[in-house]
Write a protein that holds these residues in place. Sequence first.
Motif, mmCIF file in Angstrom:
data_model
loop_
_atom_site.group_PDB
_atom_site.id
_atom_site.type_symbol
_atom_site.label_atom_id
_atom_site.label_comp_id
_atom_site.label_asym_id
_atom_site.label_seq_id
_atom_site.Cartn_x
_atom_site.Cartn_y
_atom_site.Cartn_z
ATOM 1 N N ALA A 1 -9.230 56.568 36.875
ATOM 2 C CA ALA A 1 -8.420 56.728 35.664
ATOM 3 C C ALA A 1 -9.205 57.373 34.533
ATOM 4 O O ALA A 1 -8.640 58.041 33.660
ATOM 5 N N ASP A 2 -10.536 57.203 34.542
ATOM 6 C CA ASP A 2 -11.361 57.789 33.482
ATOM 7 C C ASP A 2 -11.872 59.184 33.843
ATOM 8 O O ASP A 2 -12.671 59.775 33.113
ATOM 9 N N GLY A 3 -11.404 59.707 34.979
ATOM 10 C CA GLY A 3 -11.804 61.048 35.386
ATOM 11 C C GLY A 3 -13.046 61.117 36.256
ATOM 12 O O GLY A 3 -13.409 62.186 36.735
ATOM 13 N N SER A 4 -13.695 59.984 36.477
ATOM 14 C CA SER A 4 -14.908 59.967 37.293
ATOM 15 C C SER A 4 -14.566 59.840 38.776
ATOM 16 O O SER A 4 -13.492 59.384 39.152
ATOM 17 N N SER A 5 -15.521 60.227 39.632
ATOM 18 C CA SER A 5 -15.342 60.097 41.070
ATOM 19 C C SER A 5 -15.450 58.622 41.463
ATOM 20 O O SER A 5 -16.302 57.893 40.943
ATOM 21 N N LEU A 6 -14.597 58.197 42.371
ATOM 22 C CA LEU A 6 -14.543 56.786 42.738
ATOM 23 C C LEU A 6 -14.249 56.669 44.229
ATOM 24 O O LEU A 6 -13.381 57.372 44.754
ATOM 25 N N THR A 7 -14.965 55.787 44.917
ATOM 26 C CA THR A 7 -14.740 55.551 46.343
ATOM 27 C C THR A 7 -14.235 54.137 46.559
ATOM 28 O O THR A 7 -14.796 53.181 46.023
ATOM 29 N N ARG A 8 -13.176 54.031 47.340
ATOM 30 C CA ARG A 8 -12.614 52.734 47.701
ATOM 31 C C ARG A 8 -12.583 52.621 49.215
ATOM 32 O O ARG A 8 -12.475 53.610 49.930
ATOM 33 N N TYR A 9 -12.694 51.368 49.697
ATOM 34 C CA TYR A 9 -12.733 51.114 51.130
ATOM 35 C C TYR A 9 -11.474 50.364 51.561
ATOM 36 O O TYR A 9 -10.874 49.624 50.779
ATOM 37 N N PHE A 10 -11.087 50.560 52.810
ATOM 38 C CA PHE A 10 -9.948 49.803 53.333
ATOM 39 C C PHE A 10 -10.221 49.384 54.767
ATOM 40 O O PHE A 10 -10.846 50.113 55.542
ATOM 41 N N HIS B 1 -6.594 51.832 41.629
ATOM 42 C CA HIS B 1 -7.895 52.313 41.164
ATOM 43 C C HIS B 1 -8.032 53.821 41.167
ATOM 44 O O HIS B 1 -8.880 54.368 40.482
ATOM 45 N N LEU B 2 -7.204 54.512 41.967
ATOM 46 C CA LEU B 2 -7.334 55.961 42.088
ATOM 47 C C LEU B 2 -6.076 56.664 41.591
ATOM 48 O O LEU B 2 -4.969 56.160 41.774
#
Length: 219
Positions: free
Chosen positions: A126-135, A216-217
């Motif tokens: 949401a802040d424009g930064s790269s983000l990794t999430r796991y599932f 989150h994304l």
Amino acid sequence: MRLVVILNGLPKKVKRFVVWNQQLSNYHQVEVITTTRSGQAEEFACSASLLNPDAILAAGGDGTLNQVVNGIMQSGNTSVPVGIIPLGTGNDFARFAGIGSPQQLIKAIRAGAKPTDIGSVTGTGADGSSLTRYFINVSSLGMGPDVVRRLEKDSRSLGPSLTYLSATLRSFFNYRPELITSTTPEGKWSGRIRALAVANGRSFRSEEHTSELQSHLNL
């Protein structure tokens, strides 16, 4: 064995957990950490994994399991076994793992940990930064996350089932298929879709886990 249970603090889930806790405590040392707000299970899992318990159990639904998996992955101590106490609505991964009762869970603990794949998605936060999430169960694009966005804005005054149905119908009639490109070792495909799911488990349903990721994304 020393087990850390991260319990979803919703009253209905806490009530259902009592029987599971009684059974587990007969055989193992159980430490219960109860969440009081959204996203806290991830924080607790990250901290607990650094203390090297014999296992961390996610007590809740598929969303709670997703948070626990992400917390452990973020801690870097990915050798900590993960267990499931299915207290949610869908409990899709718990069914896939064959855990539906305290006795089945105790049997699974005795049998020892088994390896499983973990999926990851990298996008823009949401802040424009790269983000990794796991599932561990499923990640979806398209109508699933769109339904979740609508649910987040609804009051849910109609109750969970009707509110979910209403959001799904509105998404069905208003969502416009998006152009995507999918590349795998087997080939490349492009086209417009209503929904795309990448699954590790055998089934998925409800907003509970469709979008721990979407929360989150910005996909």
